[in-house]
Design a protein around this motif. Structure first.
Motif, PDB file in Angstrom:
ATOM      1  N   GLU B 370     -23.016  12.093  -0.995  1.00 33.73           N
ATOM      2  CA  GLU B 370     -23.685  13.050  -1.874  1.00 33.73           C
ATOM      3  C   GLU B 370     -24.640  13.952  -1.098  1.00 33.73           C
ATOM      4  OE1 GLU B 370     -22.898  10.001  -2.707  1.00 33.73           O
ATOM      5  OE2 GLU B 370     -21.851  10.222  -4.611  1.00 33.73           O
ATOM      6  N   VAL B 371     -25.174  13.489   0.043  1.00 35.37           N
ATOM      7  CA  VAL B 371     -26.132  14.339   0.778  1.00 35.37           C
ATOM      8  C   VAL B 371     -25.458  15.590   1.340  1.00 35.37           C
ATOM      9  CG1 VAL B 371     -27.607  12.380   1.410  1.00 35.37           C
ATOM     10  CG2 VAL B 371     -25.860  13.179   3.026  1.00 35.37           C
ATOM     11  N   LEU B 372     -24.126  15.613   1.362  1.00 34.87           N
ATOM     12  CA  LEU B 372     -23.426  16.805   1.862  1.00 34.87           C
ATOM     13  C   LEU B 372     -23.286  17.887   0.795  1.00 34.87           C
ATOM     14  CD1 LEU B 372     -20.513  15.234   3.957  1.00 34.87           C
ATOM     15  CD2 LEU B 372     -22.624  16.261   4.811  1.00 34.87           C
ATOM     16  N   ALA B 373     -23.598  17.547  -0.451  1.00 37.61           N
ATOM     17  CA  ALA B 373     -23.473  18.544  -1.525  1.00 37.61           C
ATOM     18  C   ALA B 373     -24.368  19.735  -1.214  1.00 37.61           C
ATOM     19  CB  ALA B 373     -23.856  17.920  -2.871  1.00 37.61           C
ATOM     20  N   GLY B 374     -23.791  20.897  -1.237  1.00 36.73           N
ATOM     21  CA  GLY B 374     -24.560  22.105  -0.930  1.00 36.73           C
ATOM     22  C   GLY B 374     -24.809  22.329   0.551  1.00 36.73           C
ATOM     23  N   ARG B 375     -24.318  21.432   1.416  1.00 35.85           N
ATOM     24  CA  ARG B 375     -24.587  21.550   2.843  1.00 35.85           C
ATOM     25  C   ARG B 375     -23.331  21.767   3.689  1.00 35.85           C
ATOM     26  NH1 ARG B 375     -28.725  20.204   5.544  1.00 35.85           N
ATOM     27  NH2 ARG B 375     -27.720  21.817   6.777  1.00 35.85           N
ATOM     28  N   ALA B 376     -22.146  21.711   3.073  1.00 35.79           N
ATOM     29  CA  ALA B 376     -20.924  21.809   3.867  1.00 35.79           C
ATOM     30  C   ALA B 376     -20.229  23.146   3.633  1.00 35.79           C
ATOM     31  CB  ALA B 376     -19.982  20.666   3.520  1.00 35.79           C
ATOM     32  N   ARG B 377     -19.767  23.755   4.722  1.00 39.11           N
ATOM     33  CA  ARG B 377     -19.010  24.998   4.594  1.00 39.11           C
ATOM     34  C   ARG B 377     -17.523  24.673   4.476  1.00 39.11           C
ATOM     35  NH1 ARG B 377     -16.364  29.175   7.718  1.00 39.11           N
ATOM     36  NH2 ARG B 377     -15.939  27.552   9.247  1.00 39.11           N
ATOM     37  N   HIS B 378     -17.069  23.788   5.367  1.00 37.22           N
ATOM     38  CA  HIS B 378     -15.652  23.433   5.396  1.00 37.22           C
ATOM     39  C   HIS B 378     -15.496  21.992   5.866  1.00 37.22           C
ATOM     40  CE1 HIS B 378     -11.432  23.363   6.606  1.00 37.22           C
ATOM     41  NE2 HIS B 378     -11.268  24.387   5.798  1.00 37.22           N
ATOM     42  N   ILE B 379     -14.710  21.205   5.157  1.00 36.18           N
ATOM     43  CA  ILE B 379     -14.465  19.830   5.589  1.00 36.18           C
ATOM     44  C   ILE B 379     -12.963  19.586   5.634  1.00 36.18           C
ATOM     45  CG2 ILE B 379     -14.857  17.378   5.163  1.00 36.18           C
ATOM     46  CD1 ILE B 379     -17.359  18.038   3.687  1.00 36.18           C
ATOM     47  N   THR B 380     -12.486  19.084   6.776  1.00 36.23           N
ATOM     48  CA  THR B 380     -11.087  18.696   6.893  1.00 36.23           C
ATOM     49  C   THR B 380     -11.015  17.178   6.839  1.00 36.23           C
ATOM     50  OG1 THR B 380     -10.751  20.579   8.357  1.00 36.23           O
ATOM     51  CG2 THR B 380      -9.023  18.896   8.310  1.00 36.23           C
ATOM     52  N   CYS B 381     -10.188  16.641   5.940  1.00 34.86           N
ATOM     53  CA  CYS B 381     -10.027  15.193   5.844  1.00 34.86           C
ATOM     54  C   CYS B 381      -8.711  14.805   6.488  1.00 34.86           C
ATOM     55  CB  CYS B 381     -10.052  14.727   4.390  1.00 34.86           C
ATOM     56  SG  CYS B 381     -11.630  15.037   3.591  1.00 34.86           S
ATOM     57  N   SER B 382      -8.770  13.794   7.355  1.00 34.82           N
ATOM     58  CA  SER B 382      -7.579  13.361   8.057  1.00 34.82           C
ATOM     59  C   SER B 382      -7.493  11.835   8.045  1.00 34.82           C
ATOM     60  CB  SER B 382      -7.609  13.908   9.491  1.00 34.82           C
ATOM     61  OG  SER B 382      -6.393  13.630  10.131  1.00 34.82           O
ATOM     62  N   ASP B 399     -19.312  20.974  -2.373  1.00 30.76           N
ATOM     63  CA  ASP B 399     -18.726  22.195  -2.924  1.00 30.76           C
ATOM     64  C   ASP B 399     -18.062  23.076  -1.876  1.00 30.76           C
ATOM     65  OD1 ASP B 399     -21.160  22.478  -1.843  1.00 30.76           O
ATOM     66  OD2 ASP B 399     -22.105  23.455  -3.550  1.00 30.76           O
ATOM     67  N   GLY B 400     -18.159  22.705  -0.599  1.00 27.86           N
ATOM     68  CA  GLY B 400     -17.463  23.499   0.415  1.00 27.86           C
ATOM     69  C   GLY B 400     -15.962  23.355   0.262  1.00 27.86           C
ATOM     70  N   GLU B 401     -15.256  24.076   1.110  1.00 31.99           N
ATOM     71  CA  GLU B 401     -13.796  24.028   1.076  1.00 31.99           C
ATOM     72  C   GLU B 401     -13.325  22.692   1.670  1.00 31.99           C
ATOM     73  OE1 GLU B 401     -10.315  26.726   2.983  1.00 31.99           O
ATOM     74  OE2 GLU B 401     -12.333  27.580   2.893  1.00 31.99           O
ATOM     75  N   ILE B 402     -12.400  22.010   1.017  1.00 35.37           N
ATOM     76  CA  ILE B 402     -11.912  20.717   1.516  1.00 35.37           C
ATOM     77  C   ILE B 402     -10.420  20.818   1.788  1.00 35.37           C
ATOM     78  CG2 ILE B 402     -11.604  18.264   1.009  1.00 35.37           C
ATOM     79  CD1 ILE B 402     -14.027  18.442  -0.840  1.00 35.37           C
ATOM     80  N   ALA B 403     -10.028  20.541   3.041  1.00 34.87           N
ATOM     81  CA  ALA B 403      -8.614  20.555   3.413  1.00 34.87           C
ATOM     82  C   ALA B 403      -8.153  19.130   3.688  1.00 34.87           C
ATOM     83  CB  ALA B 403      -8.402  21.420   4.651  1.00 34.87           C
ATOM     84  N   VAL B 404      -6.891  18.843   3.409  1.00 35.46           N
ATOM     85  CA  VAL B 404      -6.341  17.503   3.631  1.00 35.46           C
ATOM     86  C   VAL B 404      -5.125  17.607   4.541  1.00 35.46           C
ATOM     87  CG1 VAL B 404      -5.349  15.453   2.547  1.00 35.46           C
ATOM     88  CG2 VAL B 404      -7.090  16.770   1.332  1.00 35.46           C
ATOM     89  N   GLU B 405      -5.147  16.873   5.646  1.00 35.34           N
ATOM     90  CA  GLU B 405      -3.993  16.826   6.552  1.00 35.34           C
ATOM     91  C   GLU B 405      -4.041  15.472   7.262  1.00 35.34           C
ATOM     92  OE1 GLU B 405      -1.174  18.754   7.744  1.00 35.34           O
ATOM     93  OE2 GLU B 405      -1.023  16.755   8.651  1.00 35.34           O
ATOM     94  N   LEU B 412      -7.096  18.378  13.397  1.00 32.58           N
ATOM     95  CA  LEU B 412      -8.173  18.729  14.326  1.00 32.58           C
ATOM     96  C   LEU B 412      -8.037  20.185  14.775  1.00 32.58           C
ATOM     97  CD1 LEU B 412     -10.659  17.584  15.903  1.00 32.58           C
ATOM     98  CD2 LEU B 412      -9.103  17.349  17.845  1.00 32.58           C
ATOM     99  N   ASP B 413      -6.812  20.569  15.108  1.00 37.05           N
ATOM    100  CA  ASP B 413      -6.594  21.934  15.570  1.00 37.05           C
ATOM    101  C   ASP B 413      -6.976  22.950  14.505  1.00 37.05           C
ATOM    102  OD1 ASP B 413      -5.856  21.325  18.126  1.00 37.05           O
ATOM    103  OD2 ASP B 413      -3.720  21.151  17.646  1.00 37.05           O
ATOM    104  N   SER B 414      -6.595  22.675  13.261  1.00 38.22           N
ATOM    105  CA  SER B 414      -6.922  23.674  12.241  1.00 38.22           C
ATOM    106  C   SER B 414      -8.420  23.656  11.944  1.00 38.22           C
ATOM    107  CB  SER B 414      -6.081  23.486  10.978  1.00 38.22           C
ATOM    108  OG  SER B 414      -6.468  22.327  10.300  1.00 38.22           O
TER     109      SER B 414
END
Lengths: 240, 451
Positions: B370-382, B399-405, B412-414
């Motif tokens: 929850e501490v990341l709320a409002g603090r993340a620009r982009h998160i990639t989940c792997s 609320d940042g953009e969340i990508a899943v790969e 990592l590359d993206s």
């Protein structure tokens, strides 16, 4: 609009496997639909009002905490829980909480009392803890669906004659690793060994339990693609 | 006979390392233990200056590396399992590598569940125990049971080992009661107290009587100043204490450590209060082993991060900081430290469910994402459970953009490519860290892990 009132039983003691994930999901699913959400708690020595909540939740705990909780629950909450069950409130008990729903729980030399909401007994048998990903097939009145989760229990649970399980084990151990049953399901009282954050892995179940607790039908949310992907991920881990 | 067994294990070591990759730190030891279960006891006796074992849920790799750095600065020949291979075969492999040169001291980080058997074999002069947090319940079982096994070991070794213990962790501090040789370390700077116990806190109840502890200050998880209002047990007074701590975000911390040998003004290049605890533990043990305060200050002042613990690399021109996450208490510390940084964060989180990670990923719901709320620009989940990690973030209100790969290399590359000049913070679980390390080594960005 209706309000879902959830009461956590012993949240400071019975939370060993990230049980708050279940509450977080119930809250979000309600709020995103414009439903109200209230979260109450009842701990050691505190009385329980069966009318104050539509959904009672209990998670798992360490052995020592479970002993204290078992005694307290019989002493201070048994009647209220029966009253809640009679008025069809949802009672969801997971892992350690599940073991206390029945008539008794044998923990080493100790026989812990249960609240007797369902007909089951739990014993310790020789053999390893039953640990791993698990998937079951279950029908909560909306057709057969899959519930995926993780189980980790030393106790073996046996249902009484004719007592309905929550589901049939597709992969994993379930109640005792023998009879192919997992959990218990009488009316709106549900017990399961699929512990901790069970609802995040099975969003359909979260929504279904909200429906049962409030006696309403929910509209699907606009975008549940991530929820569906997470469900498939948990199923894949359980080999189903 | 032992010589023949050693020769076989050595040949295996050469082979596995020539093939490259992992295995060089575990296979020879595994074979050796199979050939002779007394391997650790026999080889351990060759260490002229005896041995030290370090265990904890969090920080044992960093603490051991810090302690090694201090001892080496004093000229000691340290034998250790640097690559974090901390089951008994990792210790056996390190002992095999050490040979029988004179003047060596053994310094081993040992997995919590392996502590008792390894310590029985090694007969260590010093045992450093830092913390016990909720971690991998599918492997370790309940925390209290682990604490019971540690208590048996400590009782058994009373008078034979010096125990360096964390005063702030009630589960650990309690082990030292009525023991002959105990040194306590702890934090004494109340400005870092949290408002309340974190959600994932364990050990809220007195080990002696079961009553709930009262906390005057909570520093991290269940670490803090506690006392039992029922039986009166309380945090022991630490002899080695951090009484002034200034956290400087990701760049490190300034710490004043008071010790019986005098105060140490330390400029620590690792971030977060959790690394202050690691430094405190290493300081207390090093002084006990005869190091000077100056040696501690210099060695820790220029300490380079251990394998995957706040390690910084450049990937395709972008700075990537790698921070291992593996359980709620550790993850909370990493997250808390990250939020000290300015601006919106870019993260790459790799959640695996291998045996060494714990097959059970429930713990992500105990960690305070929850501490990341409002603090993340982009998160990639792997990782193998990428989708479930992403779902955790969604329900944490991130609320940042969340990508899943799920694929590590592609994700990592993206994640690296989507940068805006700021660093990428990579948060892998243990086996994801090993994969990441191999991947970066293949690309020539990082050294191989057994080097």
């Amino acid at each position: 609009m209706a309000t879902l009132r959830v009461c956590s039983l012993y949240p400071d003691l019975m939370n060993i496997y990230a049980d708050r994930g279940n509450i977080a999901v119930l809250r979000a699913r309600c709020e995103w639909r414009g439903l109200g959400f209230e979260h109450l708690a009842s701990g050691l020595g505190e009385p329980l009002d069966p009318e104050a909540a539509d959904f009672f939740y209990m998670g798992g705990g360490q052995d020592r905490d479970q002993v204290a909780v078992a005694e307290d629950m019989v002493e201070t909450k048994r009647e209220a829980l029966h009253a809640a069950q009679d008025r069809d409130a949802v009672i969801l008990a997971v892992c350690g909480g599940y073991q206390l729903l029945g008539s008794s729980y044998q923990l080493g030399d100790l026989a812990l009392p249960g609240v007797g909401l369902v007909d089951l007994r739990t014993v310790r048998e020789p053999g390893p803890r039953l640990i791993g990903n698990c998937a079951i097939s279950s029908d909560l009145g909306s057709g057969p669906r899959i519930i995926a989760g993780f189980e980790n229990h030393g106790g073996r649970t046996y249902l009484g004659e004719g007592e309905p399980p929550l589901g049939r084990v597709l992969n994993g151990f379930g109640n005792n690793g023998r009879d192919g049953f997992e959990g218990v399901h009488r009316g709106n009282t549900i017990g399961t060994y699929l512990h901790g954050p069970l609802l995040p892995k099975n969003i359909w179940l979260a929504d279904r339990l909200i429906e049962l607790a409030l006696g309403i039908e929910l509209e699907p949310l606009a975008d549940d693609s991530l929820e569906e992907a997470a469900h498939m991920s948990a199923r894949r881990a359980a080999g189903v | 006979m032992m010589r023949l067994k050693l020769a076989i294990a050595r040949a295996l070591r050469v082979l596995t390392r020539r093939v490259g990759r992992r295995g060089g730190t575990t296979l020879p030891g595994r074979v050796l233990l199979r050939l002779d279960p007394r391997t650790i006891a026999v080889l351990g006796k060759r260490l002229e200056r005896g041995s030290v074992v370090v265990s904890a849920t969090n920080g044992k790799t960093t603490t051991s590396a810090m302690l090694a750095a201090v001892l080496e600065r004093g000229g000691a020949e340290v034998v250790n399992n640097r690559a974090g291979s901390n089951m008994n075969w990792g210790v056996a492999t390190a002992l095999l590598d050490a040979g029988d040169a004179p003047g060596q001291i053994g310094l081993f980080e040992v997995d919590e569940a392996w502590l008792a058997p390894v310590a029985r074999d090694l007969d260590p002069s010093l045992v450093l125990l830092s913390n016990l947090f909720r971690d991998q319940l599918d492997r370790y079982g309940e925390l209290e049971l682990l604490a019971d096994r540690w208590a048996e070991l400590v009782a058994e070794r009373d008078g034979r080992s010096t125990f360096v213990l964390n005063a702030d962790d009630p589960l650990v501090a309690d082990l030292g009661r009525d023991r002959r040789r105990v040194v306590y370390f702890g934090v004494e700077d109340r400005s870092h107290s949290l408002e309340s116990l974190e959600h994932a806190s364990d050990s809220k109840r007195c080990r002696n009587c079961g009553h709930e502890y009262l906390y005057d200050a909570v520093y991290l998880g269940h670490l803090g100043r506690y006392r039992c209002p029922n039986c009166g047990r309380e945090r022991p007074q630490p002899q080695v204490a951090a009484d002034k701590v200034t956290l400087r975000g990701m760049s490190g911390s300034d710490v004043r450590i008071t010790t019986p040998a005098g105060a140490i003004e330390l400029s620590l290049p690792l971030p977060g209060l959790y690394n202050v605890y690691n430094a405190l533990a290493a300081t207390a043990a090093a002084l006990e082993l005869g190091a000077s305060p100056a040696q501690v200050r210099e060695a820790l002042g220029e300490f380079a991060a251990a394998f995957g613990r706040v390690e910084r690399l450049r990937v395709n021109g972008r700075e990537v900081a790698i921070l291992l996450v593996k359980n709620p208490a550790g993850a909370n510390e990493v997250l808390r430290t990250l939020t000290l940084e300015d601006g919106a964060l870019d993260l790459w989180i790799a959640l695996n469910d291998g045996i060494a990670d714990g097959r059970d990923i429930s713990w992500i719901w105990d960690a305070d994402f929850e501490v990341l709320a409002g603090r993340a620009r982009h998160i990639t989940c792997s990782g193998t459970r990428a989708e479930e990690m992403a779902l955790r973030l969604k329900y944490a209100g991130v609320d940042g953009e969340i990508a899943v790969e799920r694929d590590l290399a592609r994700s990592l590359d993206s994640a690296v490519a989507g940068g805006n000049g700021a660093p990428l913070y990579a948060l892998p679980t243990y086996t994801a860290l090993l994969e990441l390390r191999d991947l970066l080594a293949d690309r020539g960005v990082a050294r191989r892990w057994s080097d």
